[in-house]
Write a protein that holds these residues in place. Structure first.
Motif, PDB file in Angstrom:
ATOM      1  N   UNK A 165       4.977   0.563   0.256  1.00  0.00           N
ATOM      2  CA  UNK A 165       5.989   0.580  -0.802  1.00  0.00           C
ATOM      3  C   UNK A 165       7.260   1.280  -0.312  1.00  0.00           C
ATOM      4  N   UNK A 166       7.064   2.334   0.475  1.00  0.00           N
ATOM      5  CA  UNK A 166       8.210   3.141   0.893  1.00  0.00           C
ATOM      6  C   UNK A 166       9.195   2.349   1.738  1.00  0.00           C
ATOM      7  N   UNK A 167       8.683   1.553   2.698  1.00  0.00           N
ATOM      8  CA  UNK A 167       9.606   0.832   3.568  1.00  0.00           C
ATOM      9  C   UNK A 167      10.317  -0.276   2.796  1.00  0.00           C
ATOM     10  N   UNK A 168       9.639  -0.887   1.840  1.00  0.00           N
ATOM     11  CA  UNK A 168      10.279  -1.949   1.056  1.00  0.00           C
ATOM     12  C   UNK A 168      11.394  -1.405   0.178  1.00  0.00           C
ATOM     13  N   UNK A 169      11.254  -0.186  -0.269  1.00  0.00           N
ATOM     14  CA  UNK A 169      12.249   0.389  -1.179  1.00  0.00           C
ATOM     15  C   UNK A 169      13.259   1.282  -0.439  1.00  0.00           C
ATOM     16  N   UNK A 170      13.271   1.176   0.877  1.00  0.00           N
ATOM     17  CA  UNK A 170      14.239   1.937   1.667  1.00  0.00           C
ATOM     18  C   UNK A 170      15.635   1.348   1.475  1.00  0.00           C
ATOM     19  N   UNK A 171      16.572   2.213   1.105  1.00  0.00           N
ATOM     20  CA  UNK A 171      17.933   1.753   0.810  1.00  0.00           C
ATOM     21  C   UNK A 171      18.865   2.083   1.968  1.00  0.00           C
ATOM     22  N   UNK A 172      19.721   1.123   2.323  1.00  0.00           N
ATOM     23  CA  UNK A 172      20.667   1.325   3.409  1.00  0.00           C
ATOM     24  C   UNK A 172      22.002   0.692   3.033  1.00  0.00           C
ATOM     25  N   UNK A 173      23.041   1.523   2.903  1.00  0.00           N
ATOM     26  CA  UNK A 173      24.385   1.059   2.543  1.00  0.00           C
ATOM     27  C   UNK A 173      24.363   0.220   1.256  1.00  0.00           C
ATOM     28  N   UNK A 174      23.619   0.723   0.273  1.00  0.00           N
ATOM     29  CA  UNK A 174      23.578   0.077  -1.026  1.00  0.00           C
ATOM     30  C   UNK A 174      22.683  -1.133  -1.111  1.00  0.00           C
ATOM     31  N   UNK A 175      22.018  -1.505  -0.018  1.00  0.00           N
ATOM     32  CA  UNK A 175      21.148  -2.686  -0.006  1.00  0.00           C
ATOM     33  C   UNK A 175      19.722  -2.268   0.354  1.00  0.00           C
ATOM     34  N   UNK A 176      18.782  -3.175   0.100  1.00  0.00           N
ATOM     35  CA  UNK A 176      17.374  -2.963   0.431  1.00  0.00           C
ATOM     36  C   UNK A 176      16.965  -4.038   1.434  1.00  0.00           C
ATOM     37  N   UNK A 177      17.272  -3.842   2.723  1.00  0.00           N
ATOM     38  CA  UNK A 177      17.101  -4.907   3.707  1.00  0.00           C
ATOM     39  C   UNK A 177      15.672  -5.397   3.864  1.00  0.00           C
ATOM     40  N   UNK A 178      14.703  -4.492   3.820  1.00  0.00           N
ATOM     41  CA  UNK A 178      13.309  -4.906   4.023  1.00  0.00           C
ATOM     42  C   UNK A 178      12.785  -5.669   2.811  1.00  0.00           C
ATOM     43  N   UNK A 179      13.156  -5.201   1.626  1.00  0.00           N
ATOM     44  CA  UNK A 179      12.749  -5.905   0.408  1.00  0.00           C
ATOM     45  C   UNK A 179      13.358  -7.304   0.376  1.00  0.00           C
TER      46      UNK A 179
ATOM     47  N   UNK B 248       0.842  -1.196   0.000  1.00  0.00           N
ATOM     48  CA  UNK B 248       0.000   0.000   0.000  1.00  0.00           C
ATOM     49  C   UNK B 248       0.878   1.247   0.000  1.00  0.00           C
ATOM     50  N   UNK B 249       0.251   2.399  -0.203  1.00  0.00           N
ATOM     51  CA  UNK B 249       1.011   3.633  -0.406  1.00  0.00           C
ATOM     52  C   UNK B 249       1.436   4.329   0.869  1.00  0.00           C
ATOM     53  N   UNK B 250       0.769   4.083   1.980  1.00  0.00           N
ATOM     54  CA  UNK B 250       1.126   4.781   3.222  1.00  0.00           C
ATOM     55  C   UNK B 250       0.582   4.035   4.431  1.00  0.00           C
ATOM     56  N   UNK B 251       0.993   4.466   5.615  1.00  0.00           N
ATOM     57  CA  UNK B 251       0.615   3.788   6.855  1.00  0.00           C
ATOM     58  C   UNK B 251      -0.880   3.914   7.141  1.00  0.00           C
ATOM     59  N   UNK B 252      -1.471   5.066   6.853  1.00  0.00           N
ATOM     60  CA  UNK B 252      -2.910   5.225   7.062  1.00  0.00           C
ATOM     61  C   UNK B 252      -3.669   4.199   6.235  1.00  0.00           C
ATOM     62  N   UNK B 253      -3.257   4.024   4.982  1.00  0.00           N
ATOM     63  CA  UNK B 253      -3.896   3.039   4.118  1.00  0.00           C
ATOM     64  C   UNK B 253      -3.715   1.623   4.664  1.00  0.00           C
ATOM     65  N   UNK B 254      -2.526   1.328   5.182  1.00  0.00           N
ATOM     66  CA  UNK B 254      -2.270  -0.003   5.748  1.00  0.00           C
ATOM     67  C   UNK B 254      -3.246  -0.306   6.872  1.00  0.00           C
ATOM     68  N   UNK B 255      -3.464   0.659   7.736  1.00  0.00           N
ATOM     69  CA  UNK B 255      -4.363   0.434   8.876  1.00  0.00           C
ATOM     70  C   UNK B 255      -5.819   0.374   8.446  1.00  0.00           C
ATOM     71  N   UNK B 256      -6.167   1.096   7.395  1.00  0.00           N
ATOM     72  CA  UNK B 256      -7.528   0.987   6.873  1.00  0.00           C
ATOM     73  C   UNK B 256      -7.756  -0.376   6.232  1.00  0.00           C
ATOM     74  N   UNK B 257      -6.760  -0.901   5.521  1.00  0.00           N
ATOM     75  CA  UNK B 257      -6.850  -2.254   4.970  1.00  0.00           C
ATOM     76  C   UNK B 257      -7.062  -3.260   6.104  1.00  0.00           C
ATOM     77  N   UNK B 258      -6.280  -3.134   7.164  1.00  0.00           N
ATOM     78  CA  UNK B 258      -6.404  -4.080   8.279  1.00  0.00           C
ATOM     79  C   UNK B 258      -7.795  -3.999   8.901  1.00  0.00           C
ATOM     80  N   UNK B 259      -8.270  -2.800   9.161  1.00  0.00           N
ATOM     81  CA  UNK B 259      -9.609  -2.645   9.746  1.00  0.00           C
ATOM     82  C   UNK B 259     -10.677  -3.272   8.863  1.00  0.00           C
ATOM     83  N   UNK B 260     -10.558  -3.056   7.552  1.00  0.00           N
ATOM     84  CA  UNK B 260     -11.552  -3.589   6.622  1.00  0.00           C
ATOM     85  C   UNK B 260     -11.493  -5.109   6.562  1.00  0.00           C
TER      86      UNK B 260
END
Length: 356
Positions: free
Chosen positions: A77-91, A35-47
């Protein structure tokens, strides 16, 4: 959708979340929802908790603030594409799991480089969901190559005729730049002209007139320039939601709007995607992303929900005539015409006759 991969296109309010839930029920497998943001994530969970037999403990949130992996995991999407020291740990962490289904909310975003890498996640089935498969760069076809073929695309007016979304009255209100602002506009650099035309103070008077004419109805004032939105919010004595607004405060204001505790919100483009505001009846757009058709779909979609009594939704966009603001408005006209909506153009001076 029969258990393979593909894309479903449905207007806002027509049940994309339920389509995702039905796909999950069919797959009976571990599921990752992007999903695009945290608010959307929590709305998905509630639904999902409200509409399915899933319990809150079976649904995890994987975002900037929470890192939970459950049978159903909702990640941004943002947390999955977070880059750290050249790697994408969450992805890399989530890619190491064998997902039975990956659901891509707002799938039209996927061709963008920052989101595209999530299409490589391991999954046996992929489902893309969007209100309209429109991209200003013309790369809609990339979505199909990344996810799968279009499985369903419902014309907005057909869904309206069936009673699933509200009918909409779409009006463009044209204002004239005052002489002083016209001079500033004429001598400005090209990339500044849209901001100048969009942020004319004359628009604030028009917003106040429209809000007054729909007093008591749940109303959104939408724009992209924060100084303009802050000024409008102050003039209306209304709360504003923008990028710096905390997730907690966004949720509080959205809940208050949804419950009827407040009936007027000023919002920036943070409300474009995946925000459930089922009670909105009026939207007033003062500025946008250069007439982006995708943005128009999201903003009109804030209104096209049945609500109580299937009342007509009202979508106003305020445009400065004889400027690039008016030029970009042609994209909006084209999009709404493609969806089957009538589009009226009125002068700000005659607005009282229209709204009375």
């Amino acid at each position: 959708w029969h258990g393979g991969s593909g894309v479903v296109v449905l207007p806002c309010g027509a049940g994309k979340t339920l389509v995702g839930a039905a796909a999950m029920a069919h797959a009976q497998a571990t599921t990752l929802i992007l999903v695009t943001n945290t608010v959307s994530a929590r709305q998905w969970k509630d639904e999902l908790v409200r509409r399915t037999s899933l319990t809150p403990d079976e649904i995890g949130e994987y975002s900037g603030s929470v890192k939970e992996i459950r049978p159903v995991t909702i990640a941004t999407y943002q947390v999955l594409t977070m880059r750290r020291k050249g790697a994408y740990p969450h992805l890399e962490l989530l890619d190491a799991r064998d997902w039975g289904l990956v659901v891509y909310d707002e799938v039209h975003l996927l061709p963008a480089p920052i989101f595209r890498m999530t299409a490589d996640l391991q999954a046996r089935r992929r489902l893309g969901l969007t209100a309209t498969l429109v991209r200003e760069d013309g790369r809609e076809g990339d979505v199909f190559s990344l996810i799968g073929p279009k499985r369903y695309d419902a014309p907005w007016k057909d869904i309206e005729a069936q009673g699933w979304i509200a009918p909409a009255d779409c009006v463009e209100v044209r204002v004239t730049l005052p002489a002083g602002e016209r001079l500033v506009y004429a001598t400005a650099e090209p990339d500044e002209r849209y901001r100048i035309a969009s942020c004319t103070h004359h628009k604030i008077d028009v917003v106040k007139e429209i809000v007054a004419s729909h007093a008591g109805k749940p109303t959104l004032v939408i724009g992209q320039y924060l100084e303009q939105l802050d000024e409008i919010a102050a003039s209306l004595d209304a709360p504003v939601i923008e990028g710096k607004t905390s997730v907690k405060e966004r949720q509080r204001l959205f809940d208050a709007f949804r419950s009827g505790e407040i009936d007027l919100l000023v919002v920036s483009k943070v409300a474009n995607f995946s925000i459930d505001l089922p009670s909105a009846e009026v939207a007033i757009q003062v500025s946008g992303a250069y007439g982006s058709r995708q943005e128009e779909a999201q903003r009109l979609g804030r209104l096209l929900r049945p609500g109580d009594g299937n009342k007509t939704a009202h979508f106003y966009t305020i445009v400065s005539r004889d400027t690039v603001d008016a030029d970009f408005a042609q994209n909006r006209q084209r999009f709404l015409a493609e969806q089957g909506y009538a589009y009226r153009i009125v002068d700000a001076d005659s607005l009282g006759d229209l709204t009375s």
